[in-house]
Scaffold this motif. Structure first.
Motif, PDB file in Angstrom:
ATOM      1  N   HIS A 119       0.827  -1.197   0.000  1.00 58.29           N
ATOM      2  CA  HIS A 119       0.000   0.000   0.000  1.00 58.29           C
ATOM      3  C   HIS A 119       0.861   1.246   0.000  1.00 58.29           C
ATOM      4  O   HIS A 119       2.040   1.210   0.337  1.00 58.29           O
ATOM      5  CB  HIS A 119      -0.994   0.000   1.151  1.00 58.29           C
ATOM      6  CG  HIS A 119      -0.396  -0.041   2.503  1.00 58.29           C
ATOM      7  ND1 HIS A 119      -0.205   1.087   3.252  1.00 58.29           N
ATOM      8  CD2 HIS A 119       0.071  -1.078   3.236  1.00 58.29           C
ATOM      9  CE1 HIS A 119       0.342   0.743   4.395  1.00 58.29           C
ATOM     10  NE2 HIS A 119       0.523  -0.548   4.414  1.00 58.29           N
ATOM     11  N   CYS A 120       0.233   2.356  -0.437  1.00 58.25           N
ATOM     12  CA  CYS A 120       0.942   3.621  -0.542  1.00 58.25           C
ATOM     13  C   CYS A 120       0.079   4.686   0.138  1.00 58.25           C
ATOM     14  O   CYS A 120      -1.071   4.424   0.484  1.00 58.25           O
ATOM     15  CB  CYS A 120       1.178   3.948  -2.017  1.00 58.25           C
ATOM     16  SG  CYS A 120      -0.307   4.448  -2.886  1.00 58.25           S
ATOM     17  N   GLY A 122      -1.641   6.974  -1.049  1.00 59.18           N
ATOM     18  CA  GLY A 122      -2.860   7.289  -1.795  1.00 59.18           C
ATOM     19  C   GLY A 122      -3.881   6.161  -1.796  1.00 59.18           C
ATOM     20  O   GLY A 122      -4.966   6.303  -2.365  1.00 59.18           O
ATOM     21  N   CYS A 123      -3.556   5.035  -1.154  1.00 64.30           N
ATOM     22  CA  CYS A 123      -4.455   3.876  -1.173  1.00 64.30           C
ATOM     23  C   CYS A 123      -5.750   4.160  -0.412  1.00 64.30           C
ATOM     24  O   CYS A 123      -5.741   4.804   0.630  1.00 64.30           O
ATOM     25  CB  CYS A 123      -3.783   2.678  -0.507  1.00 64.30           C
ATOM     26  SG  CYS A 123      -2.919   1.583  -1.635  1.00 64.30           S
ATOM     27  N   HIS A 140      -7.107   1.316  -5.322  1.00 63.82           N
ATOM     28  CA  HIS A 140      -7.183   2.641  -5.946  1.00 63.82           C
ATOM     29  C   HIS A 140      -8.401   2.662  -6.848  1.00 63.82           C
ATOM     30  O   HIS A 140      -8.712   1.662  -7.495  1.00 63.82           O
ATOM     31  CB  HIS A 140      -5.935   2.937  -6.785  1.00 63.82           C
ATOM     32  CG  HIS A 140      -4.735   3.278  -5.957  1.00 63.82           C
ATOM     33  ND1 HIS A 140      -4.213   4.537  -5.896  1.00 63.82           N
ATOM     34  CD2 HIS A 140      -3.977   2.508  -5.135  1.00 63.82           C
ATOM     35  CE1 HIS A 140      -3.165   4.542  -5.087  1.00 63.82           C
ATOM     36  NE2 HIS A 140      -3.001   3.318  -4.612  1.00 63.82           N
ATOM     37  N   HIS A 335       3.224   1.184  -8.331  1.00 64.02           N
ATOM     38  CA  HIS A 335       2.242   1.475  -7.275  1.00 64.02           C
ATOM     39  C   HIS A 335       2.582   2.810  -6.610  1.00 64.02           C
ATOM     40  O   HIS A 335       3.238   2.864  -5.570  1.00 64.02           O
ATOM     41  CB  HIS A 335       2.202   0.334  -6.255  1.00 64.02           C
ATOM     42  CG  HIS A 335       1.056   0.475  -5.302  1.00 64.02           C
ATOM     43  ND1 HIS A 335       0.482  -0.571  -4.660  1.00 64.02           N
ATOM     44  CD2 HIS A 335       0.355   1.564  -4.907  1.00 64.02           C
ATOM     45  CE1 HIS A 335      -0.503  -0.135  -3.901  1.00 64.02           C
ATOM     46  NE2 HIS A 335      -0.585   1.167  -4.038  1.00 64.02           N
TER      47      HIS A 335
HETATM   48 ZN   LIG Z   1      -1.739   2.640  -3.177  1.00 62.73          ZN
END
Ligand SMILES: [Zn+2]
Length: 392
Positions: A119-120, A122-123, A140, A335
């Motif tokens: 995950h990042c 922005g997730c 996303h 990602h």
């Molecule tokens: Zn993400």
């Protein structure tokens, strides 16, 4: 028809200075989309093709560089390229309205991917019940906007849904930009039942556009009110080749007070005649559609409103399905939020250009003889041929 060197060269990225111009990265990604390669690694395997020097004016950047720089590309520059292509198509008279005279901007949400692992920032997150207990899934999602014109369905722009907001909020941000960038491109905005939302309808009223959305139980008062009134009215009947329509259509509903103007409700009960291949028996499945809209009857007849309502399917069938299945738009090339949006926007753009080229530049006989996929494979063959002649 579609000269785009100037807007493409104008796209920048966030590197202080780059040995490789941003335009070479963007061109490489677009070539990957046109050839429907589906991965940066597959693209990297074509680095030995002599075509890259012709297409990019230099060798192909490495897959790692393409992925990394894509995460820094100025998204506004990519959108400006999309506007340039729209203007060219508009000037070439490729974007005339359908027979009912109204161009709809259709908004719809689309999930790019979902994973439990990576995950990042922005997730988006959701809790999923699995056999091993509750787990957090990361994903996303974008809202995309397409124009339904007579001959082309143009994917115009997209906006990511941010953590903590709902789809309609992201759609309004998208619409604010689209109405600024393409003020006269469309007459109404429309969406599925999620968009029977006062924010969406009031946005349209405030911007001099009309709104249309599928009406379901989430707007129970309005649906029940319309249902009761329709009981006392005989439907209008139309029959085309395989579908019988029974339609009801009334305007002036004030049962949805959060919307600034009274609304109109259209119902279409549709009976299809389908002959089963197995035993030749005729089946008659019935579907019942309700739409709520601000479009007055004087501007769109019942038949036109039903047609516009059904046009929404195109974004699923021709837009998202084609992007995902033919153009690999759901593949996570990198990602990272910006990279994912840049890849999605460039893929949309390639779908538009490719479809416009196929429908407008190929002679009718050629279009009948070959499919779009066939043309994409010819492009790929051109890229691969130098590799076959001189393997690296
Ligand atoms: Zn993400």
């Amino acid at each position: 028809m579609l000269k785009w060197d100037a807007p493409l060269e104008a796209i920048r990225d966030g590197r202080a200075q780059g040995r490789i111009p941003t335009s070479a990265i963007v061109r490489a990604v677009m070539a990957m989309c046109f050839c429907r390669l589906g991965s940066l690694n597959a693209l990297g395997h074509t680095a030995g093709s002599s075509l890259w020097r012709r297409w990019l004016g230099r060798g192909l950047p490495s897959p790692d560089t393409i992925g990394r720089v894509s995460g820094m590309v100025d998204v506004d520059g990519v959108r400006a390229l999309g506007r340039h292509i729209y203007e060219r198509l508009k000037r070439g008279k490729a974007l005339s309205p359908p027979a009912h005279g109204l161009i709809a901007a259709i908004v719809d949400g689309h999930e790019l991917h979902a994973t439990y692992k990576r995950h990042c920032p922005g997730c988006l997150e959701r809790t999923i019940r699995t056999s091993n207990g509750e787990r957090i899934q990361y994903y996303h999602r974008v809202v995309a906007l397409s124009l339904a014109t007579r001959d082309l369905r143009l994917m115009l722009d997209a906006e990511p849904i941010l953590p903590g907001e709902d789809e309609v909020a992201a759609a309004l941000r998208l619409l604010d930009r689209v109405v600024r960038d393409y003020p006269r491109a469309f007459d109404l905005v429309q969406g599925d039942a999620l968009y029977a939302d006062p924010r969406f309808f009031n946005w349209a009223i405030d911007h001099g556009k009309h709104a249309l959305a599928v009406l379901k139980n989430d707007r129970r008062d309005l649906l029940q009110d319309a249902g009761r009134l329709f009981e006392d009215i005989a439907p209008s009947l139309t029959q085309d080749r395989t579908v019988r329509h029974e339609c009801w259509d009334l305007e002036g509903f004030t049962t949805w007070p959060q919307v600034k103007t009274p609304v109109r409700v259209v119902r279409s009960r549709e009976t299809r005649s389908i002959r089963r291949q197995l035993d030749g028996q005729v089946e008659e499945p019935v579907s019942d559609w309700f739409w709520v809209t601000t479009l007055p009857q004087a501007q769109a007849s019942t038949g036109a409103a039903v047609q516009i309502g059904h046009d929404r399917w195109g974004i699923e069938n021709q837009g998202f399905n084609e992007l995902a299945n033919q153009y690999h738009a759901d593949h996570v090339y990198r990602h990272q939020s910006t990279a994912m949006l840049v890849f999605w926007l460039l893929t949309q753009l390639c779908l538009n250009v490719f479809t416009a080229f196929f429908r407008r530049n190929l002679k009718p006989a050629a279009r009948v003889a070959v499919s779009m996929l066939h043309v994409a494979r010819l492009l790929l063959a051109e890229l691969y041929l130098p590799l076959v002649r001189a393997p690296t």
